[in-house]
Design a protein around this motif. Sequence first.
Motif, mmCIF file in Angstrom:
data_model
loop_
_atom_site.group_PDB
_atom_site.id
_atom_site.type_symbol
_atom_site.label_atom_id
_atom_site.label_comp_id
_atom_site.label_asym_id
_atom_site.label_seq_id
_atom_site.Cartn_x
_atom_site.Cartn_y
_atom_site.Cartn_z
ATOM 1 N N GLU A 246 -30.712 -7.143 26.104
ATOM 2 C CA GLU A 246 -29.102 -7.103 26.082
ATOM 3 C C GLU A 246 -28.834 -7.000 27.524
ATOM 4 N N ILE B 36 -28.554 -9.956 29.836
ATOM 5 C CA ILE B 36 -27.566 -10.797 29.556
ATOM 6 C C ILE B 36 -26.079 -10.122 30.182
ATOM 7 N N THR B 37 -26.090 -8.968 29.763
ATOM 8 C CA THR B 37 -24.593 -8.506 30.180
ATOM 9 C C THR B 37 -24.472 -8.425 31.660
ATOM 10 N N ASP C 275 -17.491 -16.812 27.305
ATOM 11 C CA ASP C 275 -17.818 -16.361 26.074
ATOM 12 C C ASP C 275 -18.821 -17.423 25.482
ATOM 13 N N GLU D 69 -22.005 -16.825 27.324
ATOM 14 C CA GLU D 69 -22.688 -15.653 26.857
ATOM 15 C C GLU D 69 -23.350 -15.949 25.588
ATOM 16 N N SER D 70 -22.876 -16.676 24.460
ATOM 17 C CA SER D 70 -23.530 -16.841 23.264
ATOM 18 C C SER D 70 -24.501 -17.952 23.548
ATOM 19 N N ARG E 203 -27.448 -15.427 24.640
ATOM 20 C CA ARG E 203 -27.580 -14.600 23.558
ATOM 21 C C ARG E 203 -28.724 -15.137 22.703
ATOM 22 N N SER E 204 -28.673 -16.528 22.519
ATOM 23 C CA SER E 204 -29.646 -17.093 21.661
ATOM 24 C C SER E 204 -31.158 -16.785 21.996
ATOM 25 N N THR E 205 -31.386 -16.467 23.315
ATOM 26 C CA THR E 205 -32.709 -16.215 23.906
ATOM 27 C C THR E 205 -33.141 -14.735 23.123
ATOM 28 N N LEU E 206 -32.230 -13.882 22.971
ATOM 29 C CA LEU E 206 -32.613 -12.662 22.349
ATOM 30 C C LEU E 206 -33.081 -12.716 20.963
ATOM 31 N N LYS E 207 -32.970 -13.978 20.103
ATOM 32 C CA LYS E 207 -33.349 -14.296 19.072
ATOM 33 C C LYS E 207 -34.791 -14.963 18.815
#
Length: 219
Positions: free
Chosen positions: A96, A99-100, A120, A123-124, A127-131
């Motif tokens: 996390e 990303i932030t 936004d 960022e989304s 964030r897909s990389t976290l999945k």
Amino acid sequence: MAMEKRIAKSRIEEALTWRYAVKKFDSGKDLSHEQMNSILAALQLTPTSMGLQLMKFIVIKDEKLKEACVPLAYNQRQVADCSHLLVLCRVDEVREEHITSYVEQTAIIRGLKVPSRQLDGFESMLRSTLKMSREQQVKWMDNQVYLALGNLLTACAVEGIDACPMEGFMPDKVNELLGLTEKGLQSVILCPIGFRSKEDKYASFPKVRRDSTELIEYL
Ligand SMILES: Cc1cc2nc3c(=O)[nH]c(=O)nc-3n(C[C@H](O)[C@H](O)[C@H](O)COP(=O)(O)O)c2cc1C
């Protein structure tokens, strides 16, 4: 124009022909601060997927530490005889905070307000990389460390600095020696840099490369 029809070598071609994977460094020759800065800039400026730079570059100058790496690199002396030993690492997993911190840095550098629609969406996407599965993350991040290696090798060649990319080492042992796991890092590749020894017979070996007619296809 097809490569084989050209007569004069370009500057980049000269440099890439001059370079080779050094087997024996001159342990008495060090890189200057300027040379070091130029090489580190090439690493820092390496493009990465979405710009996340999920990597870290460790620079080892300490002679004892370099010597301790020799057995971990299957007794390849380059890691100790070089001027600086670079350890190219990736982070252990995408978090996390990666990303932030990147979104915040982008906002500051580009003068964008947070929250902004532009960021936004960005960022989304990040964030897909976290999945991604752990395996996917590792492959994805390793690929980018290799991209940094490519940049590093070309930058060295252009600056007349010698290097040896090295996969022949025990990553777990290097992680342990350098305390990388505690820092959330994993070593991917070693790259000693410095200057070739006059005794390195490999310097005079002709380059072995597949012919461009075999390697390149025009459609
Ligand atoms: C990813 C990678 C890993 C390598 N690992 C080693 C290594 O552990 N030890 C070594 O002496 N050379 C290593 N090499 C050097 C290659 O053998 C060398 O680059 C290749 O034979 C082409 O020769 P040249 O670089 O001298 O033109 C490695 C090269 C790459 C790109």
